[in-house]
Design a protein around this motif. Structure first.
Motif, PDB file in Angstrom:
ATOM      1  N   GLU A  16       3.001 -14.767  -1.975  1.00 61.44           N
ATOM      2  CA  GLU A  16       4.284 -14.140  -2.305  1.00 61.44           C
ATOM      3  C   GLU A  16       4.744 -13.214  -1.190  1.00 61.44           C
ATOM      4  OE1 GLU A  16       3.703 -12.091  -5.975  1.00 61.44           O
ATOM      5  OE2 GLU A  16       3.697 -13.934  -7.161  1.00 61.44           O
ATOM      6  N   MET A  17       3.786 -12.564  -0.521  1.00 60.76           N
ATOM      7  CA  MET A  17       4.150 -11.549   0.476  1.00 60.76           C
ATOM      8  C   MET A  17       4.510 -12.196   1.823  1.00 60.76           C
ATOM      9  SD  MET A  17       3.711  -8.455  -0.931  1.00 60.76           S
ATOM     10  CE  MET A  17       3.344  -7.281   0.357  1.00 60.76           C
ATOM     11  N   SER A  23       8.249  -4.608   7.650  1.00 59.88           N
ATOM     12  CA  SER A  23       9.188  -4.888   8.738  1.00 59.88           C
ATOM     13  C   SER A  23       9.355  -3.623   9.584  1.00 59.88           C
ATOM     14  CB  SER A  23      10.546  -5.290   8.167  1.00 59.88           C
ATOM     15  OG  SER A  23      10.443  -6.557   7.564  1.00 59.88           O
ATOM     16  N   GLY A  47      13.293  -9.769  -2.293  1.00 61.32           N
ATOM     17  CA  GLY A  47      11.979  -9.506  -1.688  1.00 61.32           C
ATOM     18  C   GLY A  47      11.948  -8.126  -1.066  1.00 61.32           C
ATOM     19  N   GLY A  49       9.838  -5.699  -1.323  1.00 59.36           N
ATOM     20  CA  GLY A  49       8.550  -5.121  -0.914  1.00 59.36           C
ATOM     21  C   GLY A  49       8.452  -3.700  -1.440  1.00 59.36           C
ATOM     22  N   GLU A  71      12.382  -7.616  -6.642  1.00 64.56           N
ATOM     23  CA  GLU A  71      10.991  -7.630  -6.169  1.00 64.56           C
ATOM     24  C   GLU A  71      10.120  -8.093  -7.326  1.00 64.56           C
ATOM     25  OE1 GLU A  71       9.126  -7.403  -3.292  1.00 64.56           O
ATOM     26  OE2 GLU A  71       7.612  -7.892  -4.778  1.00 64.56           O
ATOM     27  N   SER A  95      12.138 -12.379 -10.590  1.00 61.55           N
ATOM     28  CA  SER A  95      12.119 -13.360  -9.513  1.00 61.55           C
ATOM     29  C   SER A  95      13.527 -13.700  -9.016  1.00 61.55           C
ATOM     30  CB  SER A  95      11.436 -14.644  -9.978  1.00 61.55           C
ATOM     31  OG  SER A  95      11.553 -15.620  -8.967  1.00 61.55           O
ATOM     32  N   ALA A  96      13.608 -13.886  -7.713  1.00 68.02           N
ATOM     33  CA  ALA A  96      14.866 -14.275  -7.082  1.00 68.02           C
ATOM     34  C   ALA A  96      15.400 -15.600  -7.623  1.00 68.02           C
ATOM     35  CB  ALA A  96      14.661 -14.379  -5.576  1.00 68.02           C
TER      36      ALA A  96
HETATM   37  C1  LIG Z   1       7.752 -10.490   3.630  1.00 66.89           C
HETATM   38  S1  LIG Z   1       7.644  -9.397   2.217  1.00 66.89           S
HETATM   39  C2  LIG Z   1       8.994  -8.333   2.649  1.00 66.89           C
HETATM   40  C3  LIG Z   1       8.793  -6.916   2.227  1.00 66.89           C
HETATM   41  C4  LIG Z   1       9.805  -5.919   2.810  1.00 66.89           C
HETATM   42  N1  LIG Z   1      11.176  -6.273   2.453  1.00 66.89           N
HETATM   43  C5  LIG Z   1       9.683  -5.852   4.305  1.00 66.89           C
HETATM   44  O1  LIG Z   1      10.574  -6.400   4.994  1.00 66.89           O
HETATM   45  O2  LIG Z   1       8.719  -5.263   4.808  1.00 66.89           O
HETATM   46  C6  LIG Z   1       8.327 -10.458   0.938  1.00 66.89           C
HETATM   47  C7  LIG Z   1       8.468  -9.813  -0.427  1.00 66.89           C
HETATM   48  O3  LIG Z   1       9.065 -10.757  -1.320  1.00 66.89           O
HETATM   49  C8  LIG Z   1       8.481 -10.601  -2.611  1.00 66.89           C
HETATM   50  N2  LIG Z   1       8.699 -11.852  -3.360  1.00 66.89           N
HETATM   51  C9  LIG Z   1       8.040 -13.034  -3.208  1.00 66.89           C
HETATM   52  N3  LIG Z   1       8.531 -13.964  -4.032  1.00 66.89           N
HETATM   53  C10 LIG Z   1       9.534 -13.381  -4.732  1.00 66.89           C
HETATM   54  C11 LIG Z   1      10.457 -13.838  -5.715  1.00 66.89           C
HETATM   55  N4  LIG Z   1      10.420 -15.100  -6.169  1.00 66.89           N
HETATM   56  N5  LIG Z   1      11.375 -12.969  -6.202  1.00 66.89           N
HETATM   57  C12 LIG Z   1      11.424 -11.688  -5.754  1.00 66.89           C
HETATM   58  N6  LIG Z   1      10.577 -11.183  -4.809  1.00 66.89           N
HETATM   59  C13 LIG Z   1       9.648 -12.016  -4.308  1.00 66.89           C
HETATM   60  C14 LIG Z   1       7.022 -10.303  -2.310  1.00 66.89           C
HETATM   61  O4  LIG Z   1       6.358  -9.699  -3.393  1.00 66.89           O
HETATM   62  C15 LIG Z   1       7.136  -9.400  -1.073  1.00 66.89           C
HETATM   63  O5  LIG Z   1       7.195  -8.043  -1.431  1.00 66.89           O
END
Ligand SMILES: C[S@@+](CC[C@H](N)C(=O)[O-])C[C@H]1O[C@@H](n2cnc3c(N)ncnc32)[C@H](O)[C@@H]1O
Length: 184
Positions: A16-17, A23, A47, A49, A71, A95-96
């Protein structure tokens, strides 16, 4: 959340992450560079985070604008609630893939920008397609879907769904990445 906490979340939920570090400021700046302080009143973030880009988005938004941040991870949502106290932020622990349903519940038909850090490279293709199609339906004409990536691999799907895609490199990030600006 500190770097160690973020790393721990990443180890537990890597699919998921999709990353092990936040970032960078350079990435956050580029992801929010296209927000128009005067005109953009409704923005979606996918997402969030622990809220690193969320805060940059809020900093660029007008006092009467609204940000809907999605998130899926509850612990990350708790961190955002602790560190960001801003009445313009609607944090959705969901979820998105249900973004249209949530927006319907909030009475929002169209939005000015969608800013996404979802790790689509790790998602099944059908899920990516569904989320991107929902985003296209929600976006106002002539507005942008902004996506962060560490590779250009998925560019064709963005071109197919949004038409024009401009890619910007962000070298000062771990790992260096890209920002896709989708839409015309
Ligand atoms: C790459 S991290 C980005 C975190 C933060 N925005 C950053 O840029 O540091 C992706 C994020 O998307 C979230 N995520 C993954 N699948 C998701 C979904 N279906 N709906 C919402 N959030 C989701 C994860 O839990 C994670 O926190």
């Amino acid at each position: 959340m500190d770097a160690a906490g973020f790393l721990w979340q990443s180890i537990r939920n890597f699919k998921e992450m999709g990353t092990v570090v936040h970032s960078s400021p350079a990435m956050c700046k580029k992801m929010t560079a296209f927000i128009d302080h005067e005109k953009d009143k409704i923005i979606i973030e996918l997402g969030a985070g622990d809220g690193v880009i969320t805060q940059y988005i809020l900093d660029k938004m007008a006092p009467d604008a609204r940000l809907y941040s999605f998130e899926i991870n509850e612990e990350l949502c708790a961190t955002i609630r602790e560190k960001i106290n801003d009445s313009r932020l609607v944090l959705i622990n969901g979820s998105a893939e249900n973004v249209e349903l949530y927006m319907q519940q909030y009475g929002v038909e169209r939005v000015d920008h969608i800013i996404s850090a979802l790790p689509f490279v790790l998602f099944p293709e059908a899920l990516t397609e569904n989320i991107l199609m929902s985003c296209r339906r929600l976006l106002k004409q002539g507005h942008y879907f902004i996506q962060m990536h560490y590779t250009r691999n998925l560019i064709k799907i963005y071109q197919r769904i949004f038409g024009q895609v401009k890619v910007f490199s962000v070298l000062i990030n771990i790992p260096p990445g890209y920002v896709f600006k989708c839409g015309s």
